[in-house]
Design a protein around this motif. Structure first.
Motif, PDB file in Angstrom:
ATOM      1  N   GLY A  73     -24.963 -17.014 -26.115  1.00  0.00           N
ATOM      2  CA  GLY A  73     -25.349 -15.579 -25.777  1.00  0.00           C
ATOM      3  C   GLY A  73     -24.149 -14.586 -26.402  1.00  0.00           C
ATOM      4  N   ASP A  74     -24.047 -13.538 -26.075  1.00  0.00           N
ATOM      5  CA  ASP A  74     -22.831 -12.416 -26.553  1.00  0.00           C
ATOM      6  C   ASP A  74     -22.028 -11.923 -25.636  1.00  0.00           C
ATOM      7  OD1 ASP A  74     -24.866 -10.791 -26.054  1.00  0.00           O
ATOM      8  OD2 ASP A  74     -24.813  -9.857 -27.998  1.00  0.00           O
ATOM      9  N   GLU A  75     -22.338 -12.205 -24.455  1.00  0.00           N
ATOM     10  CA  GLU A  75     -21.995 -11.494 -23.292  1.00  0.00           C
ATOM     11  C   GLU A  75     -20.255 -11.598 -23.098  1.00  0.00           C
ATOM     12  OE1 GLU A  75     -21.431  -8.770 -20.194  1.00  0.00           O
ATOM     13  OE2 GLU A  75     -23.250  -9.365 -21.184  1.00  0.00           O
ATOM     14  N   TYR A  76     -19.790 -12.813 -23.828  1.00  0.00           N
ATOM     15  CA  TYR A  76     -18.452 -13.200 -23.564  1.00  0.00           C
ATOM     16  C   TYR A  76     -17.681 -12.156 -24.624  1.00  0.00           C
ATOM     17  CZ  TYR A  76     -19.122 -15.542 -27.952  1.00  0.00           C
ATOM     18  OH  TYR A  76     -19.146 -15.853 -29.317  1.00  0.00           O
ATOM     19  N   ALA A  77     -18.474 -11.957 -25.824  1.00  0.00           N
ATOM     20  CA  ALA A  77     -17.906 -10.962 -26.694  1.00  0.00           C
ATOM     21  C   ALA A  77     -17.771  -9.708 -26.192  1.00  0.00           C
ATOM     22  CB  ALA A  77     -18.462 -11.170 -27.988  1.00  0.00           C
ATOM     23  N   ASN A 178     -11.849 -20.514 -34.629  1.00  0.00           N
ATOM     24  CA  ASN A 178     -13.205 -20.656 -33.881  1.00  0.00           C
ATOM     25  C   ASN A 178     -12.802 -20.665 -32.555  1.00  0.00           C
ATOM     26  OD1 ASN A 178     -14.597 -21.371 -36.453  1.00  0.00           O
ATOM     27  ND2 ASN A 178     -13.189 -23.267 -36.634  1.00  0.00           N
ATOM     28  N   PHE A 179     -13.968 -20.037 -31.774  1.00  0.00           N
ATOM     29  CA  PHE A 179     -13.605 -19.702 -30.378  1.00  0.00           C
ATOM     30  C   PHE A 179     -14.093 -20.983 -29.387  1.00  0.00           C
ATOM     31  CE2 PHE A 179     -15.243 -17.579 -26.174  1.00  0.00           C
ATOM     32  CZ  PHE A 179     -13.720 -17.140 -26.029  1.00  0.00           C
ATOM     33  N   THR A 180     -15.080 -21.534 -29.650  1.00  0.00           N
ATOM     34  CA  THR A 180     -15.279 -22.905 -28.951  1.00  0.00           C
ATOM     35  C   THR A 180     -14.668 -24.174 -29.607  1.00  0.00           C
ATOM     36  OG1 THR A 180     -17.359 -23.214 -29.990  1.00  0.00           O
ATOM     37  CG2 THR A 180     -17.420 -21.780 -28.205  1.00  0.00           C
ATOM     38  N   TYR A 181     -14.237 -25.218 -28.654  1.00  0.00           N
ATOM     39  CA  TYR A 181     -13.745 -26.295 -29.497  1.00  0.00           C
ATOM     40  C   TYR A 181     -14.780 -27.495 -29.081  1.00  0.00           C
ATOM     41  CZ  TYR A 181     -10.076 -29.784 -30.135  1.00  0.00           C
ATOM     42  OH  TYR A 181      -9.050 -30.807 -30.887  1.00  0.00           O
ATOM     43  N   THR A 182     -15.520 -27.874 -30.443  1.00  0.00           N
ATOM     44  CA  THR A 182     -16.465 -28.848 -30.237  1.00  0.00           C
ATOM     45  C   THR A 182     -16.206 -30.430 -30.310  1.00  0.00           C
ATOM     46  OG1 THR A 182     -18.136 -27.125 -31.143  1.00  0.00           O
ATOM     47  CG2 THR A 182     -18.931 -29.402 -31.412  1.00  0.00           C
ATOM     48  N   VAL A 183     -16.417 -31.120 -29.714  1.00  0.00           N
ATOM     49  CA  VAL A 183     -16.414 -32.533 -29.558  1.00  0.00           C
ATOM     50  C   VAL A 183     -17.551 -33.089 -29.795  1.00  0.00           C
ATOM     51  CG1 VAL A 183     -15.261 -34.475 -28.402  1.00  0.00           C
ATOM     52  CG2 VAL A 183     -14.439 -32.274 -28.124  1.00  0.00           C
ATOM     53  N   LEU A 371      -9.929 -11.598 -27.321  1.00  0.00           N
ATOM     54  CA  LEU A 371     -11.166 -12.407 -27.217  1.00  0.00           C
ATOM     55  C   LEU A 371     -10.274 -14.116 -26.888  1.00  0.00           C
ATOM     56  CD1 LEU A 371     -13.879 -13.238 -27.390  1.00  0.00           C
ATOM     57  CD2 LEU A 371     -13.670 -13.717 -29.820  1.00  0.00           C
ATOM     58  N   PHE A 372      -9.368 -14.127 -27.752  1.00  0.00           N
ATOM     59  CA  PHE A 372      -8.681 -15.579 -27.542  1.00  0.00           C
ATOM     60  C   PHE A 372      -7.726 -15.756 -26.335  1.00  0.00           C
ATOM     61  CE2 PHE A 372     -10.942 -16.018 -31.579  1.00  0.00           C
ATOM     62  CZ  PHE A 372     -10.864 -17.463 -31.634  1.00  0.00           C
ATOM     63  N   ALA A 373      -7.425 -14.606 -25.555  1.00  0.00           N
ATOM     64  CA  ALA A 373      -6.843 -14.666 -24.302  1.00  0.00           C
ATOM     65  C   ALA A 373      -7.195 -15.871 -23.347  1.00  0.00           C
ATOM     66  CB  ALA A 373      -7.032 -13.163 -23.525  1.00  0.00           C
ATOM     67  N   LYS A 374      -6.223 -16.221 -22.497  1.00  0.00           N
ATOM     68  CA  LYS A 374      -6.867 -17.293 -21.658  1.00  0.00           C
ATOM     69  C   LYS A 374      -7.757 -16.823 -20.695  1.00  0.00           C
ATOM     70  CE  LYS A 374      -4.542 -20.875 -18.649  1.00  0.00           C
ATOM     71  NZ  LYS A 374      -3.475 -21.344 -18.047  1.00  0.00           N
ATOM     72  N   GLU A 375      -7.726 -15.614 -20.161  1.00  0.00           N
ATOM     73  CA  GLU A 375      -8.740 -15.074 -19.229  1.00  0.00           C
ATOM     74  C   GLU A 375     -10.249 -15.264 -19.814  1.00  0.00           C
ATOM     75  OE1 GLU A 375      -9.486 -11.082 -16.400  1.00  0.00           O
ATOM     76  OE2 GLU A 375      -8.007 -11.069 -17.904  1.00  0.00           O
ATOM     77  N   SER A 376     -10.362 -14.577 -20.864  1.00  0.00           N
ATOM     78  CA  SER A 376     -11.475 -14.356 -21.627  1.00  0.00           C
ATOM     79  C   SER A 376     -12.129 -16.021 -21.891  1.00  0.00           C
ATOM     80  CB  SER A 376     -11.224 -13.704 -23.025  1.00  0.00           C
ATOM     81  OG  SER A 376     -12.346 -14.001 -23.860  1.00  0.00           O
ATOM     82  N   ALA A 377     -11.132 -16.933 -22.408  1.00  0.00           N
ATOM     83  CA  ALA A 377     -11.787 -18.328 -22.463  1.00  0.00           C
ATOM     84  C   ALA A 377     -12.010 -18.956 -21.304  1.00  0.00           C
ATOM     85  CB  ALA A 377     -10.476 -19.070 -23.124  1.00  0.00           C
TER      86      ALA A 377
END
Length: 472
Positions: A73-77, A178-183, A371-377
């Motif tokens: 989604g885009d709610e986080y943004a 990159n905002f997410t960390y994919t494994v 966006l890359f703040a810990k609270e946001s993440a």
């Protein structure tokens, strides 16, 4: 390579900009019509820099953000935009959540009127290598060296997981974050395995033995997202990297002669050809989309499916109660591997950039700092069961089975997380690899043919003087 995107990339993804599934459904929009940024860039009047405004944002300058609206989604943004508006109440903030970001923003790059922030993710995303060559993206060094938004005493770069900065770096300049960390790994139902008394295999020999047991139980050992063989390439390439080490990875990424003939790669290809040859792939998998294959897996029609760590979020609406999906690391090819069994292929996804011609570059950088703040993440992790690129974002949270297994895999890998870069750098090579692996596992070409086809594509790129080359 992005939920509902991909590589991805692979990475997704992969290319590697993969967020889930469709990252490579269509080739990224290329830059034949993306022009180089010249000296006519409109001047942006910034604000005075201070401890509260380290990037010199002009408080009343408008901010425009374009985000890929896929499985996350885009709610986080939007929440980050609201934080921005709270800090700069005189600034008008415009948001667009789109499925086809590249299609929407490419004409604006051509016209030198791009948005201030772009989440360049999803099918048809812009080819980042082309944007870099055309000098259409902002170097993010100032952002990375700015104070973290909500972690006093730390720079933004110091708050990110290993490899996140490197994933977005071209010729020494970091141009995407990159905002997410994919494994990437192999997914299975913990409940099914417990019910049947099956143990997750640590070696490929153990995998083949277990597959025979699973097959005799009337369940297909594996399925995969057949229309997008990139998904099957992830474990294949991971196995190869574990065998040959980082030297193998670098040879591939650097387009070295005979890179695709390295024993680690041919042995991994042989392993997956054997998987198909023994009938361990669910019949009809080749014709399945990512959603169809994953739905069949959730219905226990197959025991294993290869995927990135977005899988749990993407399947949340169709996963049966008590399924308890978890991700396992790719089994080792042999005891002589150069990387430990815990090593994982990992990279960022949801690729954010600030265009060089943006009207509000400082505002775009500040938005990413928020966006890359810990609270946001942390909020993102809670909402999407996905690991963000910010270190410690899941600390103290009660994690789902899938996200917990991903977090544990990253912790166990420690310094042995790695990533191939060729998907990001060279889209034509990524397609050649995907096509060849699709043919291999459907028994239409041999391992020797697989290696030769991909090496031919790699050599052609290496000799093409019109293609910008990158090295690692």
């Amino acid at each position: 390579m992005n939920p509902a995107s991909l590589p991805e990339p692979y990475p997704s993804r992969r290319s590697l900009l993969r967020t889930a599934g469709l990252a490579t459904v269509a080739a990224p929009l290329l830059g034949a019509c993306v022009t180089a940024a010249g000296d006519d860039k409109p001047a942006t009047t910034g604000g005075a820099k201070s401890a509260e405004n380290p990037l010199g944002v002009k408080p009343d300058a408008p901010l425009e953000v374009v985000v890929f609206k896929g499985g996350y989604g885009d709610e986080y943004a939007i929440k980050a935009e609201q934080k921005y508006a709270e800090k700069y109440p005189d600034a008008e903030v415009e948001h667009q959540g789109l499925q086809k970001v590249g299609e929407a923003v490419q004409p604006r790059f051509v016209a030198n009127t791009p948005p201030d922030v772009v989440d360049n993710t999803g099918a048809g995303r812009l080819d980042i290598a082309t944007l870099v060559s055309a000098k259409q993206v902002t170097d993010l060094a100032e952002l990375l060296d700015a104070p973290a938004f909500d972690q006093p005493g730390r720079k933004v770069r110091d708050t990110l997981l290993p490899g996140v900065v490197e994933d977005g770096t071209f010729d020494g300049s970091t141009v995407t974050l990159n905002f997410t960390y994919t494994v990437w790994g192999l997914w299975y139902s913990k409940a099914l395995f417990a019910e049947r008394g099956w143990t997750y295999p640590k070696t490929w020999a153990e995998m083949l033995t277990l597959c025979e047991t699973i097959k005799k139980a009337g369940i297909a050992p594996w399925t995969y997202q057949g229309k997008y063989p990139e998904y099957l390439n992830d474990p294949l390439l991971t196995m190869a990297a574990k065998t040959g080490g980082l030297d193998l990875v670098k040879a591939v990424d650097n387009l070295e002669p005979a890179a695709w003939r390295q024993p680690g790669l041919t042995q991994a290809a042989e392993a997956f050809a054997e998987l198909a040859g023994k009938g361990y792939l669910m019949s009809g998998s080749e014709a399945l989309s990512h959603t169809e294959a994953q739905a069949a897996w959730c219905q226990r029609k197959a025991a294993f499916i290869p995927c990135g760590s977005w899988l749990e979020a993407e399947q949340k609406d169709v996963t049966p109660a008590g399924f308890d999906m978890v991700m396992g690391t790719v089994p080792a090819a042999s005891t002589g591997d150069r990387m430990p069994g815990a090593a994982v292929q990992a990279a960022g996804s949801e690729s954010y950039l600030v265009p060089a011609k943006a009207a509000n570059v400082a505002g775009g950088l500040e938005y990413l700092r928020i966006l890359f703040a810990k609270e946001s993440a942390t909020a993102f992790a809670q909402a999407n069961n996905t690991l963000p690129a910010v270190a410690g974002a899941t600390d103290g949270l009660t994690l789902s089975s899938g996200l917990g297994s991903v977090r544990d895999a990253v912790t166990a890998a420690a310094g042995d997380a790695f990533n191939f870069r060729f998907r990001t750098w060279y889209a034509p090579l990524a397609k050649a690899v995907d096509d060849a692996t699709g043919e291999l596992v459907n028994r239409r070409i041999s391992v020797a043919d697989w290696s030769a086809r991909i090496q031919k594509a790699s050599d052609a790129l290496a000799k093409d003087g019109t293609v910008t080359k990158y090295t690692r």
